[in-house]
Write an enzyme that holds these catalytic residues in place. Sequence first.
Site, PDB file in Angstrom:
ATOM      1  N   HIS A  86       0.828  -1.210   0.000  1.00 13.77           N
ATOM      2  CA  HIS A  86       0.000   0.000   0.000  1.00 13.77           C
ATOM      3  C   HIS A  86       0.861   1.259   0.000  1.00 13.77           C
ATOM      4  CE1 HIS A  86      -3.551  -2.432   1.918  1.00 13.77           C
ATOM      5  NE2 HIS A  86      -3.184  -2.872   0.734  1.00 13.77           N
ATOM      6  N   HIS A 245      -9.292  -2.473  -5.144  1.00 13.79           N
ATOM      7  CA  HIS A 245      -8.188  -2.790  -4.241  1.00 13.79           C
ATOM      8  C   HIS A 245      -7.168  -3.700  -4.921  1.00 13.79           C
ATOM      9  CE1 HIS A 245      -6.209  -2.817  -0.382  1.00 13.79           C
ATOM     10  NE2 HIS A 245      -5.892  -4.072  -0.647  1.00 13.79           N
ATOM     11  N   ASP A 249      -3.173  -2.894  -5.110  1.00 17.52           N
ATOM     12  CA  ASP A 249      -2.098  -3.848  -4.832  1.00 17.52           C
ATOM     13  C   ASP A 249      -1.191  -4.033  -6.045  1.00 17.52           C
ATOM     14  OD1 ASP A 249      -2.876  -4.319  -2.226  1.00 17.52           O
ATOM     15  OD2 ASP A 249      -3.932  -6.185  -2.666  1.00 17.52           O
ATOM     16  N   HIS A 272      -1.413 -11.012  -5.719  1.00 16.62           N
ATOM     17  CA  HIS A 272       0.012 -10.749  -5.522  1.00 16.62           C
ATOM     18  C   HIS A 272       0.903 -11.713  -6.313  1.00 16.62           C
ATOM     19  CE1 HIS A 272      -0.408  -7.554  -2.666  1.00 16.62           C
ATOM     20  NE2 HIS A 272      -1.118  -8.285  -1.834  1.00 16.62           N
TER      21      HIS A 272
END
Length: 292
Positions: A86, A245, A249, A272
């Site tokens: 973040h 979001h 990321d 991720h």
Amino acid sequence: MAPASARQRQATLSASVRLTGYGLHTGRRVTVTVAPAGDDHGIVFRRDLGRGRTVDVPALWTFRETQPLCTALRSPHGPLVRTVEHLLAALYAHRIDNALVSLDAEELPIFDGGALPWCEGLRASGRTESDAQLRSIRVLRPVEVRQDHRTLRIAPADALHLSGRLELSRFDPMHWSGTITPEVFTEQLAPSRSFGRAKWAIPAKIYGMLLRKPLLRGANLSSTACIVGGQIIGGMTVPDEPVRHRMLDLIGDLALAGYPILGRIEAAHTGHELNHALVAALMNDPAAWELT
């Protein structure tokens, strides 16, 4: 503000930013200071180990280590720095190229699950450009990675443009697309929170506690968007919050390339692991990019 493709000079903060909070996985209180740094310094994390000992780890993809539900970096000397994505996304979007990030625990704070506190701190600090030339990664040809139904593709462009898609059970399909600028990031992506389903998060939290592993110990309704059935408890902070979001990321993970990226990215169900796979695939293919 000039578009990313027009930026020619490196920049750092005008003053230090100091924030305190709790880690999502460790649950530990941590104080983080983001300080100005010199030309060609890049983003470097400095972890305070106590008794006057510190270790540094650069925010580069070669130092990335797989950890559950976050992006983590492992120092060559051993210690880990966890949940960096973040802050890295906020630094990237606000065009801060050089900074020293000091922290007194293993994990950066999660705050409310988004990146707005970092954006507010960076805005209050201000930004100072130097005379040093900025280099960017210009994508020359498409690079794509896949994992089952997840896909991530980057192609040539004059700025960083993201287009993301996410389908969650019991939700309508979610989409977001845009060119990343400080304003777009702060208004449209930074408010989006880390999210998860209660039926998976609660057992994972218990599992981590029983095995003494740092897994979601700091997760609660104040730090995450909790999904129950087909709803987020308390509602979404922004439309299609989960896919936004994922884009937040993604920006933080792309920052580990070490330079701003000029490319158009199409993402479907990314996370991720796929983000890092794309960075590695791109960086390991010298014919697919150049430093401008």
